[in-house]
Design an enzyme around this catalytic site. Structure first.
Site, PDB file in Angstrom:
ATOM      1  N   VAL A  30      -8.895   7.637  -2.089  1.00  0.00           N
ATOM      2  CA  VAL A  30      -7.609   7.398  -2.752  1.00  0.00           C
ATOM      3  C   VAL A  30      -6.821   6.333  -1.981  1.00  0.00           C
ATOM      4  O   VAL A  30      -6.192   5.452  -2.566  1.00  0.00           O
ATOM      5  CB  VAL A  30      -6.799   8.703  -2.869  1.00  0.00           C
ATOM      6  CG1 VAL A  30      -5.379   8.424  -3.367  1.00  0.00           C
ATOM      7  CG2 VAL A  30      -7.503   9.676  -3.802  1.00  0.00           C
ATOM      8  N   GLU A  60      -2.481   1.934  -5.200  1.00  0.00           N
ATOM      9  CA  GLU A  60      -1.974   2.428  -6.489  1.00  0.00           C
ATOM     10  C   GLU A  60      -0.763   1.659  -6.998  1.00  0.00           C
ATOM     11  O   GLU A  60      -0.468   1.656  -8.184  1.00  0.00           O
ATOM     12  CB  GLU A  60      -1.622   3.922  -6.392  1.00  0.00           C
ATOM     13  CG  GLU A  60      -0.560   4.266  -5.368  1.00  0.00           C
ATOM     14  CD  GLU A  60      -1.176   4.656  -4.033  1.00  0.00           C
ATOM     15  OE1 GLU A  60      -0.474   5.269  -3.228  1.00  0.00           O
ATOM     16  OE2 GLU A  60      -2.354   4.349  -3.795  1.00  0.00           O
ATOM     17  N   ASP A  75       0.020 -31.382 -29.905  1.00  0.00           N
ATOM     18  CA  ASP A  75       0.302 -32.039 -31.171  1.00  0.00           C
ATOM     19  C   ASP A  75       1.201 -33.238 -30.879  1.00  0.00           C
ATOM     20  O   ASP A  75       1.928 -33.243 -29.881  1.00  0.00           O
ATOM     21  CB  ASP A  75       1.006 -31.044 -32.105  1.00  0.00           C
ATOM     22  CG  ASP A  75       1.301 -31.650 -33.464  1.00  0.00           C
ATOM     23  OD1 ASP A  75       0.424 -32.347 -33.984  1.00  0.00           O
ATOM     24  OD2 ASP A  75       2.401 -31.431 -33.980  1.00  0.00           O
ATOM     25  N   ASN A  86       1.609   3.738   2.614  1.00  0.00           N
ATOM     26  CA  ASN A  86       1.382   3.076   1.335  1.00  0.00           C
ATOM     27  C   ASN A  86       2.699   2.906   0.562  1.00  0.00           C
ATOM     28  O   ASN A  86       2.905   1.914  -0.137  1.00  0.00           O
ATOM     29  CB  ASN A  86       0.385   3.869   0.482  1.00  0.00           C
ATOM     30  CG  ASN A  86      -1.053   3.670   0.960  1.00  0.00           C
ATOM     31  OD1 ASN A  86      -1.295   2.874   1.870  1.00  0.00           O
ATOM     32  ND2 ASN A  86      -1.982   4.381   0.362  1.00  0.00           N
ATOM     33  N   ASP A 103       3.249  -0.755  -0.011  1.00  0.00           N
ATOM     34  CA  ASP A 103       2.811  -1.082  -1.370  1.00  0.00           C
ATOM     35  C   ASP A 103       3.989  -1.343  -2.301  1.00  0.00           C
ATOM     36  O   ASP A 103       3.796  -1.661  -3.467  1.00  0.00           O
ATOM     37  CB  ASP A 103       1.981   0.065  -1.968  1.00  0.00           C
ATOM     38  CG  ASP A 103       0.581   0.123  -1.374  1.00  0.00           C
ATOM     39  OD1 ASP A 103       0.370  -0.552  -0.358  1.00  0.00           O
ATOM     40  OD2 ASP A 103      -0.275   0.841  -1.925  1.00  0.00           O
TER      41      ASP A 103
END
Length: 887
Positions: A278, A283, A325, A698, A702
């Protein structure tokens, strides 16, 4: 092909009565057979289906597994956080998608609600959806064409087809014309197409195609057949998800094997293995990527770009081909007089003088049916251009007509190719002005006016006039001539006095040339794709620096003779595609994509919609763009400025670089956690970190530091780099080595901090430092808690320092402007404060099972945690030395 059939043959083919049209019974029968004259609607995607589609991603599957495992381990808070991240991610994606893909609906809105037609010999109005093949439709100025028609009558008929063909001026129609070969839509002057509009004149036509069989229906089919592809970033993240999934399985299997080999508690080790698996998965990554893209969308608004699909922001940064274009995108979509010829001189329009050239100016302004009064611009674009020429020297039609009223006229028609108006001047003199095609006017002139004097026209004069017209034509200018006649109110067009010429064109946007140049320095090719004529397209392309020779130009008719494979082989040397159909545009985009390019297509017309969808990223014009083009596009430019695309590309490149930095940062940090745990367990030591420590680290790394990297400012040299390879991995250009190197470094300083406490105490006690003595010391609850606190603090703090260096891996910390990224400063201070809190706040010490640290211990751990910054400086120094050596 009805444009190759005569009017008589069309009557026979459609089984229509020339004088009465279809009968009511026959029309009803045909309607029952063919169905309504409408576009088939695409079944809309439900909100639930959109939401579920956002969850179909490998990384999301892994996060679901991580949430499940966290719940099994009793870490319910972590499980809830992961699920919130996933659901938020899916919700943002659903909201973006729900705004998209409405191209077919926009096409449907373009259809005319009612049509005037002849049935049973009577003129009636019916809903356009009830039209059938064989109906005879009546056309007049302002009417929307309700179906594809073969014209059977055309009186000065001009139809505005720019949204379908890309032509910058209305198409003059001629019902008597019969094509002898296959030609493009823009050249079918005996046809009128569904959803275009009558700009001038009147006519009649037989319905030959309805619904999905019309040209607009073919475009709708092309749009519906285009499938959405994953963006380069989505592909890379999908690959990353698979890699992390494999890594998680390998960790679990390896740890289980170690447990069996070392005769440890298998259940305990299995739970530890799952915790590590994990931990290996960042995550927060999907949420960080989504937030970074969403913030990028907000920044894009500031550069006049609306992003309809989040991943498009990053895709634009990978573009290597910009297909544009011409009309309204590279040009102003506004006919403008640029050259004039009078008094035997070819000059720029800015050299006009009201004092010297009043007759010339007055003639073109008065012999004109357009109007620009009160800001409204009504009439033929070429005539509006002549009024604009007058405005430059403060002459208006409304002002002139007050003192020079029109007393007679001959309207323009396509046979004479001229128009004449007669005016009474303030001195009660009569003067007529005739304007039209140069060759026709010249045939009617027997005199010429030079510097205010009227002379007999001779061959030398005629040669000079024709040479000037040829010179203008080489520049793709549309040429009109003016002649006068005095003291004759009959409006006859003989014995005229030649006055001068004007040359006009839809000019390039001034800023487009600079944007093309910037693209060239960034390794991006600009390609012009237009429905306009070859000479006009090539002239604009050469002026903008897109092309430099005729060999780089190809027409739609030439494309029709090539297979997709043949075009794929030739396309690399082509820069201009003229007179192309919507199908040709799709073919061109596919050809460039076949060479591995990331292709952007810009446009504003209905005819651009299929290619906008086929391209990796479609960019529509917000002001002049049709709803169809906007619905098919990924991005919309609110200022219709080609140069805005260049700024958007720079933003897209920066977003990718920021996401890449974020990914590498998170992976190297998480890799460090896994390696530090894995190494300790392999050698038989106690785990250096508890599960709650990993989750906490984390949380602080994170989130804020990763997000701060995601919103970093762009490097000033970002548009001097070549486009990245769309197949390039996130680990390309040393990314994998960088991740492994930094991950191992963080792991070893974390292990070093973990072992520092037992080693220094063993040395202080005079005990020999061995693996066995360390294992024995760590059996003490107090000692293991102290050692784990060291590892915990060092791991989190070292990652905070690592994030600072990640801002630019090629630049010294002392050369970075750290105040450019205030979010990073906030993230670092907040993260460090949280790390201090878990060793100083009693309740947190109890929750995290840490110990209070002394100031000396903090200084030691901070110095150890700064190793990533020292490493960053050394790596930058080595890179600098290598660069200088290779010069």
């Amino acid at each position: 092909m009805y444009y190759q059939k005569s009017i008589k043959d069309t009557y026979l083919k459609t089984e229509t009565n020339q004088s009465t049209g279809l009968s009511k019974e026959e029309a009803k029968k045909r309607y029952e057979e063919s169905g309504p004259n409408a576009l088939v609607e695409k079944k809309p995607k439900t909100k639930i289906a959109m939401f579920i589609s956002q969850l179909k991603d490998t990384m999301i599957y892994i996060l679901f597994a991580a949430a499940t495992v966290s719940a099994i381990l009793g870490e319910f808070s972590d499980s809830v956080i992961i699920l919130i991240v996933v659901l938020l991610n899916a919700t943002i994606g659903m909201i973006q998608e729900s705004k998209a893909e409405q191209a077919l609906e926009a096409l449907k809105k373009l259809s005319s609600p009612f049509a005037a037609l002849r049935r049973d010999g009577k003129i009636i109005e019916v809903p356009a959806t009830e039209l059938v093949v064989g109906d005879i439709v009546l056309l007049e100025a302002g009417r929307i064409i309700p179906a594809d028609l073969r014209l059977i009558s055309s009186i000065n008929l001009k139809i505005e087809e720019s949204a379908l063909t890309g032509e910058s001026v209305p198409s003059e129609k001629d019902c008597k014309y019969i094509a002898t070969e296959e030609i493009g839509v823009g050249d079918q002057i005996n046809m009128a197409f569904s959803s275009t509009s009558v700009a001038y004149g009147r006519g009649e036509g037989i319905v030959v195609h309805t619904g999905m069989n019309t040209e607009i229906g073919k475009i709708a089919t092309l749009i519906s057949q285009s499938s959405d592809e994953m963006t380069p970033l989505q592909k890379r993240l999908e690959d990353l998800g698979k890699l992390l999934g494999i890594l998680a399985i390998v960790i679990c299997v390896a740890m289980f094997g170690i447990a069996v080999f070392q005769k440890r508690d298998i259940v305990e080790m299995l739970l530890t293995a799952i915790s590590l698996a994990v931990a290996a998965v960042p995550e927060g990554l999907p949420a960080i990527v989504t937030i970074v893209l969403a913030l990028g969308v907000q920044r894009m608004v500031k550069v006049n770009t609306i992003v309809r699909k989040l991943p498009s922001v990053e895709t634009l940064g990978a573009v290597s081909i910009v297909c544009s274009d011409k009309t309204g995108t590279l040009t102003q979509n506004k006919m403008t007089v640029t050259k004039i010829y009078l008094n035997n001189q070819l000059k720029d329009v800015n050299e006009l003088s009201l004092d010297k050239d009043d007759l010339f100016i007055n003639g073109f302004v008065l012999c004109n049916d357009a109007s620009t009064d009160n800001g409204s611009r009504i009439g033929d674009p070429t005539e509006i251009a002549l009024l604009d020429m007058g405005t430059k020297v403060n002459v208006t039609k409304e002002g002139l007509e007050t003192s020079n009223p029109r007393i007679n006229e001959q309207s323009f028609d396509s046979t004479r190719k001229m128009m004449t108006t007669v005016h009474k001047t303030q001195n009660d003199k009569i003067i007529s002005y005739t304007k039209g095609a140069m060759d026709i006017i010249l045939e009617r002139c027997n005199k010429i006016i030079l510097n205010g004097k009227i002379e007999n026209i001779n061959q030398n004069h005629i040669k000079n006039i024709k040479d000037a017209a040829t010179e203008m034509a080489r520049g793709a200018l549309r040429v009109l001539a003016l002649a006068i006649k005095e003291d004759d109110d009959s409006a006859t067009e003989e014995n005229l006095v030649f006055t001068g010429l004007v040359g006009m064109i839809d000019p390039p946007r001034p800023e487009a040339k600079d944007a093309v140049s910037v693209f060239k320095s960034a390794g991006i090719k600009t390609i012009m794709i237009t429905g306009d004529h070859k000479d006009t397209a090539l002239a604009i392309a050469e002026e903008l620096g897109i092309a430099d020779s005729e060999t780089q130009c190809i027409t739609g008719s030439e494309l029709n003779d090539l297979t997709q494979e043949e075009l794929n082989q030739k396309v690399s040397n082509l820069r201009v595609f003229a007179r192309v159909s919507p199908e040709n545009k799709v073919m061109i985009v596919k050809a460039f994509k076949a060479h591995g390019n990331i292709v952007s297509m810009t446009g504003d017309g209905v005819n651009d919609a299929p290619s906008l969808k086929t391209a990796d990223i479609g960019v529509a014009m917000g002001i002049t763009g049709t709803d169809v083009a906007k619905g098919a596009a990924d991005m919309v430019l609110t200022d219709d400025n080609f140069a805005t695309i260049e700024r958007a590309v720079a933003e897209g490149r920066n977003i990718y670089e920021n996401i890449k930095k974020t990914v590498l940062f998170l992976l190297s940090a998480n890799f460090g956690e896994v390696i530090s745990m894995f190494t300790a367990i392999v050698v038989g030591l106690a785990a250096p970190l508890q599960a709650i420590h990993i989750l906490w680290v984390n949380l602080i790394t994170d989130s804020l530091p990763a997000l701060a990297l995601g919103v970093d400012t762009k490097d000033k040299d970002i548009m001097r780099l070549k486009p990245r390879d769309p197949k390039e991995s996130l680990f390309a250009n040393g990314g994998m080595i960088f991740t492994l190197y930094n991950g191992l470094m963080i792991a070893f300083i974390t292990l070093g901090a973990f072992l520092y406490f037992p080693i220094q105490h063993l040395i202080a006690d005079g005990t020999q430092v061995t693996l066995a003595s360390i294992k024995t010391m760590l059996l003490s609850p107090n000692d293991i808690m102290h050692a784990q606190t060291y590892a915990f603090i060092t791991l989190g703090t070292s990652q905070l320092f690592h994030a600072i260096g990640m801002r630019n891996t090629n630049k010294s910390l002392f050369k970075m402007n750290h105040f450019d990224n205030k979010a990073m400063i906030l993230a670092f201070v907040t993260g460090l404060a949280l790390q201090v809190a878990v060793t100083e706040v009693p309740i947190l010490i109890e929750v995290f099972e840490t110990v209070q640290l002394s100031l000396t211990e903090w200084i030691d751990l901070l110095l150890l945690s700064m190793v990533p910054l020292v490493s960053h400086e050394l790596v930058v120094l080595v890179k600098t030395i290598i660069r200088k050596t290779n010069k």
